[in-house]
Design an enzyme around this catalytic site. Structure first.
Site, mmCIF file in Angstrom:
data_model
loop_
_atom_site.group_PDB
_atom_site.id
_atom_site.type_symbol
_atom_site.label_atom_id
_atom_site.label_comp_id
_atom_site.label_asym_id
_atom_site.label_seq_id
_atom_site.Cartn_x
_atom_site.Cartn_y
_atom_site.Cartn_z
ATOM 1 N N ARG A 52 37.272 40.206 40.224
ATOM 2 C CA ARG A 52 38.463 39.023 40.176
ATOM 3 C C ARG A 52 39.478 39.700 39.037
ATOM 4 O O ARG A 52 40.021 39.057 38.339
ATOM 5 C CB ARG A 52 38.127 37.443 39.790
ATOM 6 C CG ARG A 52 37.249 37.033 40.577
ATOM 7 C CD ARG A 52 38.259 36.651 41.834
ATOM 8 N NE ARG A 52 37.545 35.635 42.799
ATOM 9 C CZ ARG A 52 36.583 35.972 43.642
ATOM 10 N NH1 ARG A 52 36.112 37.345 43.869
ATOM 11 N NH2 ARG A 52 35.912 35.121 44.346
ATOM 12 N N SER A 88 37.407 28.231 43.702
ATOM 13 C CA SER A 88 36.627 28.365 42.358
ATOM 14 C C SER A 88 37.494 28.365 41.269
ATOM 15 O O SER A 88 38.406 28.951 40.851
ATOM 16 C CB SER A 88 35.816 29.907 42.266
ATOM 17 O OG SER A 88 34.888 30.000 43.344
ATOM 18 N N GLU A 110 39.285 30.772 36.293
ATOM 19 C CA GLU A 110 39.372 31.859 37.319
ATOM 20 C C GLU A 110 41.266 32.104 37.626
ATOM 21 O O GLU A 110 41.675 32.989 37.746
ATOM 22 C CB GLU A 110 38.648 31.771 38.549
ATOM 23 C CG GLU A 110 38.518 33.058 39.465
ATOM 24 C CD GLU A 110 39.570 32.865 40.445
ATOM 25 O OE1 GLU A 110 39.644 33.994 41.144
ATOM 26 O OE2 GLU A 110 40.069 31.745 40.838
#
Ligand code: EPU
Length: 335
Positions: A157, A230, A325
Site C-alpha cells: 500500500r 480497509s 490506510e
C-alpha cells in the site's frame, strides 16, 4: 463553497472552495501552472479518502482523462489508460479481450489514477505486478514526466507517489498484461470459492468471478453503505515478534515474508469482540472488522472516537500500532 460530500464514498461532510475538471493532458499542462500556491487535493473515485475537516480552502482536481492505447508485442499487451477510468471497468474490459493479469483485482472501487499511488492489492496480487510505467504531471518541474515501475518504490500500500502527495498528478498508467493466463489462486478463499461455484482455476475470467463473489460476501458496497474499504493497514512486524504473538494467539493469521511478517488487523479487531461496535453513525463492519461503515449520519468526531478505541484496544492486547490506510484530509488526533 462546492458541496463534494457525494464524491467521497465515506460521505463525511466535504465542501471545497473550487473544483477543476481535467479532461486531457493538454488541459492539465495549461491549467496547472495557473494554480499558483493554492492548496490542492486530487480527487478521483473518492473511495480511499477520509475527510476529517468539512471545509477545504483550496482547489479540488478531478483528473478525468480517459485514453485507452494498446501496444502488442508477442503475448505481451501494454495498455496505457487514463487516470479517469473506473478501475473495475478496465479489469472487465481487459478480461473480455483476453488480456490477463488483473483478474484478482476485480471489483476494487476507485479510479485508475489512484491505483499506483497506494499500490492497490487483493487476493495475492498488487498493482506493482502489472504496472509498467506511469505518466505524471510534476508540479515542481511544471512538466509531464514518465516513471518506470522500478522508480515508483512500490511496497505494501505504498509508492513514491504516496510519499510525496503534493508533487505529482497521475495522468495515465501503462499496464503490462498477457494473452497467456497466469492464474494465482493461492490466496485463502479463492480456491474454495472456485470449487464451490464449479469454476475453472485455469480461467482468469472465472478467477475474477470468484473474487467478485468473495468481495460481495464480505465487503459492503460503497454505493449502498458508505465506507473506504480497509480502514487500517495490516501491521508488518519482525518475524520473531510475530512468532511470539502466534504462540500466545495460535489462531492469529500471519503472513511471513522472510524477516518480516504481516499480521491480519481484521482478525485482531474481530478477536477483541469489536465487530458491530458502534459510535454514533460509525460501526465496525459485522462481516469484515477491518472495514468501518457510516450509516450516513456519522460525523468526524464519532469516527475519531471509534478509531481511537480500536487502536488503543489493539495496542493494549497485542502491543501493535495500527496505521490508517486511506488518505486523510485533517487529523485524527487533535492537539
Ligand atoms: N479476519 C477475521 N475477522 C475479520 C476480518 C478478517 O478473522 O473480521 C481474518 C480472515 O479470516 C483472514 C485474515 O483475517 O484469515 C485476513 O482477512 P482478509 O483475507 O479478509 O484480508 P485483510 O487482510 O483483512 C486485505 C486487504 C484488502 C483485500 C484483502 C484480500 C489490506 C489493508 N487490506 O484485507 O484490501 O481485499 O486483503 O486480499 O491489506 C482495501 O485495501 O481496501 C481492501 C479491501
Amino acid at each position: 463553497m462546492f458541496d463534494l460530500t457525494g464524491l467521497t464514498t465515506l460521505k463525511l461532510p466535504f465542501h471545497a472552495a473550487s473544483v477543476l475538471k481535467l479532461s486531457s493532458i493538454e488541459n492539465v499542462c495549461v491549467s496547472m501552472p495557473e494554480l499558483g500556491s493554492a492548496p490542492r487535493l486530487i480527487l478521483g473515485g473518492g473511495s480511499n479518502l477520509v475527510v476529517l475537516e468539512p471545509e477545504f480552502d483550496g482547489v479540488v482536481l478531478r483528473p478525468e482523462i480517459k485514453c485507452f492505447e494498446v501496444t502488442e508485442s508477442g503475448s505481451d499487451i501494454f495498455l496505457e489508460v487514463g487516470a479517469g477510468h473506473q478501475w473495475h471497468d478496465i479489469v472487465m474490459q481487459t478480461l473480455e479481450r483476453g488480456w490477463f493479469g488483473l483478474e484478482n483485482l476485480a471489483l476494487i472501487p476507485g479510479w485508475m489514477g489512484a491505483a499506483p499511488v497506494q499500490n492497490i492489492g487483493a487476493y495475492g496480487v498488487e498493482l506493482k505486478d502489472h504496472c509498467y510505467r506511469v505518466k505524471l504531471y510534476d508540479f515542481e518541474e511544471e512538466a509531464v514526466i514518465e516513471l518506470d515501475a522500478s522508480e515508483l518504490k512500490f511496497g505494501y500500500r505504498h509508492s513514491i507517489l504516496k510519499e510525496t502527495p503534493d508533487r505529482f498528478l497521475v495522468l495515465t498508467v501503462t499496464l503490462k498484461l498477457s494473452t497467456v493466463p497466469n492464474p494465482r489462486v493461492g490466496y485463502g478463499a479463492i480456491a474454495d470459492e472456485l470449487e464451490k461455484q464449479n469454476l475453472k482455476s485455469s480461467d482468469p475470467r472465472d478467477i475474477a468471478k470468484a473474487v467478485m463473489s468473495i468481495r460481495q460476501s464480505k465487503l459492503p458496497d460503497p454505493a449502498d453503505t458508505p465506507n473506504v474499504g480497509s480502514f487500517f493497514k495490516n501491521p508488518v512486524v519482525r518475524t520473531d515478534v510475530a512468532e511470539r504473538l502466534k504462540a500466545e494467539f495460535p489462531d492469529m493469521p500471519t503472513y511471513p515474508d522472510g524477516a518480516q511478517t504481516k499480521i491480519a488487523a481484521g482478525w485482531m479487531i474481530d478477536h477483541l469482540g469489536l465487530k458491530g461496535h458502534q459510535v454514533g453513525g460509525f460501526s465496525v463492519h459485522d462481516r469484515q472488522a477491518l472495514v468501518l461503515t457510516n450509516d450516513g449520519s456519522g460525523n468526524a468526531n464519532e469516527l475519531r472516537e471509534l478509531v481511537a478505541l480500536i487502536r488503543s484496544s489493539v495496542k493494549a492486547t497485542f502491543g501493535l500500532s495500527l496505521a490508517v490506510e486511506p488518505t486523510q484530509l485533517g487529523q485524527f488526533n487533535r492537539t
